[in-house]
Each structure stands twice: as C-alpha cells, then as structure tokens.
Motif scaffolding. Structure first.
Motif, PDB file in Angstrom:
ATOM      1  N   GLY A  53      45.778 -45.205  24.342  1.00  0.00           N
ATOM      2  CA  GLY A  53      46.656 -44.058  24.180  1.00  0.00           C
ATOM      3  C   GLY A  53      46.048 -42.922  23.382  1.00  0.00           C
ATOM      4  O   GLY A  53      46.570 -41.800  23.411  1.00  0.00           O
ATOM      5  N   TRP A  54      44.974 -43.203  22.680  1.00  0.00           N
ATOM      6  CA  TRP A  54      44.314 -42.167  21.878  1.00  0.00           C
ATOM      7  C   TRP A  54      42.962 -41.754  22.464  1.00  0.00           C
ATOM      8  O   TRP A  54      42.556 -40.605  22.327  1.00  0.00           O
ATOM      9  N   LEU A  55      42.275 -42.698  23.082  1.00  0.00           N
ATOM     10  CA  LEU A  55      40.963 -42.398  23.653  1.00  0.00           C
ATOM     11  C   LEU A  55      41.143 -41.858  25.064  1.00  0.00           C
ATOM     12  O   LEU A  55      41.385 -42.605  26.017  1.00  0.00           O
ATOM     13  N   ASP A  56      41.039 -40.552  25.197  1.00  0.00           N
ATOM     14  CA  ASP A  56      41.151 -39.900  26.495  1.00  0.00           C
ATOM     15  C   ASP A  56      40.152 -38.753  26.557  1.00  0.00           C
ATOM     16  O   ASP A  56      39.347 -38.546  25.638  1.00  0.00           O
ATOM     17  N   TRP A  57      40.207 -38.010  27.646  1.00  0.00           N
ATOM     18  CA  TRP A  57      39.246 -36.922  27.836  1.00  0.00           C
ATOM     19  C   TRP A  57      39.412 -35.831  26.783  1.00  0.00           C
ATOM     20  O   TRP A  57      38.441 -35.243  26.323  1.00  0.00           O
ATOM     21  N   GLY A  58      40.658 -35.568  26.398  1.00  0.00           N
ATOM     22  CA  GLY A  58      40.889 -34.563  25.372  1.00  0.00           C
ATOM     23  C   GLY A  58      40.294 -34.964  24.038  1.00  0.00           C
ATOM     24  O   GLY A  58      39.771 -34.114  23.300  1.00  0.00           O
ATOM     25  N   PHE A  59      40.341 -36.249  23.714  1.00  0.00           N
ATOM     26  CA  PHE A  59      39.743 -36.727  22.462  1.00  0.00           C
ATOM     27  C   PHE A  59      38.239 -36.505  22.462  1.00  0.00           C
ATOM     28  O   PHE A  59      37.654 -36.197  21.422  1.00  0.00           O
ATOM     29  N   LEU A  60      37.596 -36.653  23.611  1.00  0.00           N
ATOM     30  CA  LEU A  60      36.140 -36.519  23.696  1.00  0.00           C
ATOM     31  C   LEU A  60      35.676 -35.073  23.773  1.00  0.00           C
ATOM     32  O   LEU A  60      34.496 -34.800  23.511  1.00  0.00           O
ATOM     33  N   THR A  61      36.562 -34.166  24.119  1.00  0.00           N
ATOM     34  CA  THR A  61      36.138 -32.777  24.336  1.00  0.00           C
ATOM     35  C   THR A  61      36.744 -31.791  23.345  1.00  0.00           C
ATOM     36  O   THR A  61      36.364 -30.611  23.361  1.00  0.00           O
ATOM     37  N   ASN A  62      37.646 -32.238  22.488  1.00  0.00           N
ATOM     38  CA  ASN A  62      38.271 -31.344  21.520  1.00  0.00           C
ATOM     39  C   ASN A  62      37.600 -31.455  20.150  1.00  0.00           C
ATOM     40  O   ASN A  62      37.040 -32.503  19.813  1.00  0.00           O
ATOM     41  N   PRO A  63      37.665 -30.400  19.337  1.00  0.00           N
ATOM     42  CA  PRO A  63      37.181 -30.494  17.951  1.00  0.00           C
ATOM     43  C   PRO A  63      38.219 -31.189  17.081  1.00  0.00           C
ATOM     44  O   PRO A  63      39.350 -31.425  17.507  1.00  0.00           O
ATOM     45  N   PRO A  64      37.864 -31.545  15.851  1.00  0.00           N
ATOM     46  CA  PRO A  64      38.840 -32.167  14.950  1.00  0.00           C
ATOM     47  C   PRO A  64      40.027 -31.252  14.694  1.00  0.00           C
ATOM     48  O   PRO A  64      39.913 -30.024  14.739  1.00  0.00           O
ATOM     49  N   HIS A  65      41.149 -31.892  14.406  1.00  0.00           N
ATOM     50  CA  HIS A  65      42.384 -31.138  14.190  1.00  0.00           C
ATOM     51  C   HIS A  65      43.248 -31.914  13.203  1.00  0.00           C
ATOM     52  O   HIS A  65      43.257 -33.148  13.208  1.00  0.00           O
ATOM     53  N   PRO A  66      43.983 -31.218  12.336  1.00  0.00           N
ATOM     54  CA  PRO A  66      44.850 -31.942  11.383  1.00  0.00           C
ATOM     55  C   PRO A  66      45.995 -32.688  12.046  1.00  0.00           C
ATOM     56  O   PRO A  66      46.560 -33.598  11.459  1.00  0.00           O
ATOM     57  N   ASN A  67      46.322 -32.322  13.274  1.00  0.00           N
ATOM     58  CA  ASN A  67      47.343 -33.043  14.025  1.00  0.00           C
ATOM     59  C   ASN A  67      46.680 -34.204  14.765  1.00  0.00           C
ATOM     60  O   ASN A  67      45.778 -33.974  15.579  1.00  0.00           O
ATOM     61  N   PRO A  68      47.082 -35.445  14.513  1.00  0.00           N
ATOM     62  CA  PRO A  68      46.400 -36.571  15.160  1.00  0.00           C
ATOM     63  C   PRO A  68      46.475 -36.541  16.674  1.00  0.00           C
ATOM     64  O   PRO A  68      45.568 -37.028  17.357  1.00  0.00           O
ATOM     65  N   ASN A  69      47.529 -35.961  17.244  1.00  0.00           N
ATOM     66  CA  ASN A  69      47.656 -35.897  18.697  1.00  0.00           C
ATOM     67  C   ASN A  69      46.687 -34.901  19.324  1.00  0.00           C
ATOM     68  O   ASN A  69      46.464 -34.947  20.538  1.00  0.00           O
ATOM     69  N   GLU A  70      46.125 -34.012  18.530  1.00  0.00           N
ATOM     70  CA  GLU A  70      45.173 -33.017  19.036  1.00  0.00           C
ATOM     71  C   GLU A  70      43.770 -33.218  18.478  1.00  0.00           C
ATOM     72  O   GLU A  70      42.881 -32.410  18.746  1.00  0.00           O
ATOM     73  N   ASN A 253      36.031 -39.984   7.479  1.00  0.00           N
ATOM     74  CA  ASN A 253      36.953 -38.936   7.042  1.00  0.00           C
ATOM     75  C   ASN A 253      38.366 -39.185   7.575  1.00  0.00           C
ATOM     76  O   ASN A 253      39.352 -39.034   6.846  1.00  0.00           O
ATOM     77  N   TRP A 254      38.464 -39.576   8.834  1.00  0.00           N
ATOM     78  CA  TRP A 254      39.785 -39.856   9.401  1.00  0.00           C
ATOM     79  C   TRP A 254      40.462 -41.027   8.689  1.00  0.00           C
ATOM     80  O   TRP A 254      41.677 -41.026   8.509  1.00  0.00           O
ATOM     81  N   ALA A 255      39.683 -42.016   8.301  1.00  0.00           N
ATOM     82  CA  ALA A 255      40.257 -43.193   7.637  1.00  0.00           C
ATOM     83  C   ALA A 255      40.868 -42.843   6.282  1.00  0.00           C
ATOM     84  O   ALA A 255      41.707 -43.592   5.771  1.00  0.00           O
ATOM     85  N   SER A 256      40.454 -41.729   5.696  1.00  0.00           N
ATOM     86  CA  SER A 256      41.002 -41.312   4.393  1.00  0.00           C
ATOM     87  C   SER A 256      42.287 -40.508   4.514  1.00  0.00           C
ATOM     88  O   SER A 256      42.916 -40.210   3.512  1.00  0.00           O
ATOM     89  N   TYR A 257      42.680 -40.147   5.744  1.00  0.00           N
ATOM     90  CA  TYR A 257      43.915 -39.389   5.935  1.00  0.00           C
ATOM     91  C   TYR A 257      45.125 -40.294   5.692  1.00  0.00           C
ATOM     92  O   TYR A 257      45.098 -41.488   6.007  1.00  0.00           O
ATOM     93  N   PRO A 258      46.208 -39.763   5.147  1.00  0.00           N
ATOM     94  CA  PRO A 258      47.364 -40.617   4.851  1.00  0.00           C
ATOM     95  C   PRO A 258      48.177 -41.004   6.077  1.00  0.00           C
ATOM     96  O   PRO A 258      48.899 -41.996   6.053  1.00  0.00           O
ATOM     97  N   GLN A 259      48.096 -40.231   7.169  1.00  0.00           N
ATOM     98  CA  GLN A 259      48.907 -40.527   8.345  1.00  0.00           C
ATOM     99  C   GLN A 259      48.472 -41.837   8.997  1.00  0.00           C
ATOM    100  O   GLN A 259      47.282 -42.100   9.166  1.00  0.00           O
ATOM    101  N   THR A 260      49.444 -42.616   9.394  1.00  0.00           N
ATOM    102  CA  THR A 260      49.168 -43.892  10.059  1.00  0.00           C
ATOM    103  C   THR A 260      48.453 -43.678  11.389  1.00  0.00           C
ATOM    104  O   THR A 260      47.600 -44.479  11.784  1.00  0.00           O
ATOM    105  N   GLU A 261      48.782 -42.586  12.078  1.00  0.00           N
ATOM    106  CA  GLU A 261      48.147 -42.316  13.378  1.00  0.00           C
ATOM    107  C   GLU A 261      46.642 -42.115  13.226  1.00  0.00           C
ATOM    108  O   GLU A 261      45.867 -42.527  14.102  1.00  0.00           O
ATOM    109  N   PHE A 262      46.210 -41.484  12.136  1.00  0.00           N
ATOM    110  CA  PHE A 262      44.779 -41.313  11.906  1.00  0.00           C
ATOM    111  C   PHE A 262      44.127 -42.639  11.523  1.00  0.00           C
ATOM    112  O   PHE A 262      43.059 -42.985  12.037  1.00  0.00           O
TER     113      PHE A 262
END
Length: 296
Positions: A53-70, A253-262
């Motif tokens: 549900g997280w590994l998709d084409w958008g994940f591979l082609t987008n830059p980092p974003h504070p929103n986990p869905n983006e 860096n993502w592992a240090s974010y407080p959101q569970t989704e990250f």
C-alpha cells in the motif's frame, strides 16, 4: 576365535558411535541453517507486509514530503545508485591493480609483509573511522564539499577497498602456478601471462569479493553522516559536487518521525526498495561473473 569376535564387536561399536556423531552433527548444522533462513524470511515477510500500500510508482518518483501519503524516495534512490557506480569505478581497478602488484610483482620482503598486515587490519576498522578520514581528507583537505557525491563515493570506497584487495589476492593466489609456467614456456611476457591467463581465471573470485563489498557499501550510514551528507534532499544530484542523500540515510530520517505511517509503512517501503536495488546490483555482477566462468 574369541579374540576375533571381540575385535569385530569393538569395530562395530566404534562405527555405530561414529555414524551417530555424524548424524548429530548433520542435524545440528541443518538446524543452524534453518534458524538463519527462517529468521531472515520472517523479517523480510514482515517488512514486505508493512510496505503493501505504500510502495508504488509515486513513492519511487516523488521527492520526500512531510505528508506520509505523498512521501517519495527518488532523490535518495538516484543518489545511492550514483554513489554505488562511482564506488565500483574506483574500487575495482584500484583494488585489482593493488592485488596484482602484491601477488605477481612485489618481493616477499618486510615492506610487502608490512603492507599486507596493514591491509588486513584496515578491513576490520569500524566504518565511522573511515567517515572521520573522509571528513578530514576529502572535505577538509581537498575541499570536495560537505555531503557531495564525490566525497561520499571516495569515503565509502576507502571503506571497502581493503576487502576488494584481499578477495582479489586470494583469487589470484588460487590460480595454479603450472598455468603461469605454461604461458612463460610459450614465450609470453609477465604482463601477457597476467592479462591472458591469471586475470581471466581469477575474475570469478574477484567478482565475488567485489559483490560482497558493494553489498556492504550500499547499506553504510555512519561514513555519510560523518561527512555531513544530508538525511533528506528534495532534488536529484546534477553534478558530482552536488549534495546527495542515500537510501539508508533517508530511511533513518523517516524512522525518527513521530507519525506511525512513517515509522512503519514508509520506512518499510524504503527498506524493500533498498533490498531490490541491492539484489539487482548483485544479480548483474553475478551474471558478469558467470560469463567469465563459462569463458574459462
């Protein structure tokens, strides 16, 4: 007659004990193998499930974003591939050249033994020490730039160079001397013998050592932190002096974010991507190694 019967009984008992020990050792080795395989499979399965549900084409082609869905992985993915290509271009010719010199040209004197001892010791130095060396040499002295592609590649190349040299030496040493003597007997020079006889037969072993070294290099984080590589960049590097991040840094860096989704979904997707890139690089190297084996 009684003595013969006693000897046969003793031999039979000894053989039974030996077979029992052999079976017990085989079962112990099988259990150790299964523990490692099952543990690794369970870990990979757990990560793969979290990445769904997280590994998709958008994940591979987008830059980092504070929103986990983006959130995307593209800059770190491109940065890691660029660093790995540079590392391979640096370590392979330098490592193989050093191994050829030490095995084929250098005399067995005190200086050669001293060099061999230091190479063996450098292979066990912690990676953070190489990070400090890269910070002082490439960033401070040569002024390549904090966290640049070149600084990262040179620093990690120093880390795996002793491993490449040692594995290449073992592969060259394994080539029988009779093949060298046969080449000399045909009138070949030393360089012609090394190029046409020694290196082609040693190349599968050299490639195996290089594959293992590159597998270690792609997951290194401490040297990149020491040369001040950014944990997150929002654009792909456009030159060798550009700031670069790498997949392990971005995952950290993502592992240090407080959101569970990250902490679970996005991190798991990054780990799966890192494993896929690693397996792809290893597969390409194995294919090249197998072609050399078929030629020889």
């Amino acid at each position: 007659m009684a003595a013969d019967t006693s000897d046969d009984s003793a031999a039979s008992g000894f053989g039974q004990i030996s077979r029992s020990k052999d079976v017990a050792f085989r079962l112990l080795a099988l259990a150790a193998t299964l523990i490692g395989i099952v543990s690794l499979a369970a870990l990979l399965l757990n990560v793969a499930i979290d990445a769904v549900g997280w590994l998709d084409w958008g994940f591979l082609t987008n830059p980092p974003h504070p929103n986990p869905n983006e959130a995307g992985f593209l800059p770190a993915l491109v940065g890691s591939i660029a660093i790995m290509l540079l590392i391979a271009l640096i370590t392979f010719p330098v490592g193989v050249g050093a191994a050829v010199y030490l095995e084929e040209y250098a005399n067995d004197g005190y200086l050669t033994r001293f060099i061999q001892l230091n190479i063996a010791n450098l292979a066990g130095v912690p990676s953070v020490v190489y990070g400090l060396l890269g910070l002082g040499l490439f960033v401070g002295l040569l002024n390549i730039g904090y966290g640049s592609v070149l600084a990262a590649a040179f620093t990690i190349a120093l880390l795996i160079l002793p491993i490449v040299i040692i594995s290449a030496q073992e592969a060259i040493r394994a080539v029988p001397d009779s093949q060298r003597q046969a080449s000399y007997g045909m009138g070949a020079t030393k360089w012609q013998t090394i190029r046409n006889v020694v290196l082609p037969r040693a190349m599968p072993g050299i490639m195996t050592g290089t594959i293992l070294a590159l597998g270690r290099a792609i997951g290194e984080t401490a040297p990149l932190i020491m040369i001040a590589a950014p944990t997150t960049v929002f654009g792909i590097p456009n030159s060798l002096l550009s700031k670069v991040s790498a997949m392990p840094l971005q995952i950290y860096n993502w592992a240090s974010y407080p959101q569970t989704e990250f902490q679970y979904g996005v991190v798991a997707a990054g780990v799966v991507t890192l494993l896929v890139v690693l397996l792809t690089i290893n597969s390409i190297a194995i294919i090249i190694r197998n072609r050399y084996q078929q030629r020889t």
